[in-house]
Design a protein around this motif. Structure first.
Motif, PDB file in Angstrom:
ATOM      1  N   ILE A   5       7.373   3.351 -15.729  1.00 40.73           N
ATOM      2  CA  ILE A   5       6.419   2.909 -14.793  1.00 40.73           C
ATOM      3  C   ILE A   5       5.572   3.879 -14.264  1.00 40.73           C
ATOM      4  O   ILE A   5       4.240   2.576 -13.923  1.00 40.73           O
ATOM      5  N   ASP A   6       4.678   4.177 -15.068  1.00 40.47           N
ATOM      6  CA  ASP A   6       3.639   5.138 -15.011  1.00 40.47           C
ATOM      7  C   ASP A   6       3.091   6.208 -16.110  1.00 40.47           C
ATOM      8  O   ASP A   6       3.727   6.930 -16.958  1.00 40.47           O
ATOM      9  N   GLU A   7       2.321   6.792 -16.415  1.00 43.35           N
ATOM     10  CA  GLU A   7       1.540   7.717 -17.565  1.00 43.35           C
ATOM     11  C   GLU A   7       2.661   9.028 -17.508  1.00 43.35           C
ATOM     12  O   GLU A   7       3.071   9.096 -18.269  1.00 43.35           O
ATOM     13  N   PRO A   8       2.285   9.218 -16.286  1.00 40.44           N
ATOM     14  CA  PRO A   8       3.169  10.840 -16.647  1.00 40.44           C
ATOM     15  C   PRO A   8       4.845  10.495 -16.694  1.00 40.44           C
ATOM     16  O   PRO A   8       5.383  11.272 -17.757  1.00 40.44           O
ATOM     17  N   ALA A   9       5.632   9.564 -16.689  1.00 43.40           N
ATOM     18  CA  ALA A   9       6.341   9.426 -17.113  1.00 43.40           C
ATOM     19  C   ALA A   9       6.834   8.943 -18.719  1.00 43.40           C
ATOM     20  O   ALA A   9       7.723  10.203 -18.975  1.00 43.40           O
TER      21      ALA A   9
END
Length: 178
Positions: free
Chosen positions: A57-61
């Motif tokens: 869903i995004d880079e932090p995930a």
């Protein structure tokens, strides 16, 4: 907009393949059930070469997955196991998985080599050959039934248990009087 992470690894010797397969399976299983994961695919090629393609869903995930669970210790072991390793990331406009051809193009354009202890000449030149996507080498979607997850957890418990537990198992299995 999904975040795409790709890796390409070449295991330098068949002697590392059993441990690599177990570690790769555990890591793929972890990714499949990780918070924020949208999909995981693995492509096996000739010459002990493996590609991964995951959407998040995004880079932090993706980063949370990368530094936790089964994946974290594997990264250190790849230094010894692999003679070629590379990684690339980008944000995709759609939730469609990029084709393996697109993965290759992005790896060449945006990728970077990862550190390995025994780099091949191709690794030094960052020479990435295109993935071979013949039907007999089709990508595997990591879909794991609940029963298999249970079996992997049991194997993982046994595999990571202290050596005395393995010895006790052998002793318990030996015939009486031996």
């Amino acid at each position: 907009m999904p975040f795409v992470s790709i890796t390409r690894l070449r295991v330098r010797s068949w002697q590392y393949l059993p441990a690599f397969f177990l570690a790769a399976f555990r890591s793929a299983l972890q990714a499949r059930y990780a918070r924020g994961n949208l999909g995981v695919s693995v492509l096996r090629e000739a010459r002990n070469t493996f590609w991964t393609r995951s959407l998040w869903i995004d880079e932090p995930a993706m980063k949370a997955f990368m530094v936790s669970g089964a994946h974290r210790p594997i990264m250190r072991r790849l230094l010894e196991w692999c003679d070629e390793a590379s990684v690339a990331h980008w944000t995709e406009d759609s939730a469609q998985k990029p084709t393996w051809e697109e993965v290759h193009r992005r790896m060449q354009r945006d990728g970077r080599p990862s550190r390995v202890n025994y780099p091949s000449e191709a690794h030094r030149r960052f020479d990435i050959s295109a993935p071979q996507c013949a039907s007999h080498r089709a990508a595997l979607q990591v879909i794991v039934p609940l029963e298999l997850r249970w079996a992997v957890n049991r194997l993982e418990t046994w595999w990571t248990a202290p050596a005395q537990h393995h010895h006790r198992f052998v002793e318990a299995s030996a015939p009486a009087g031996s």
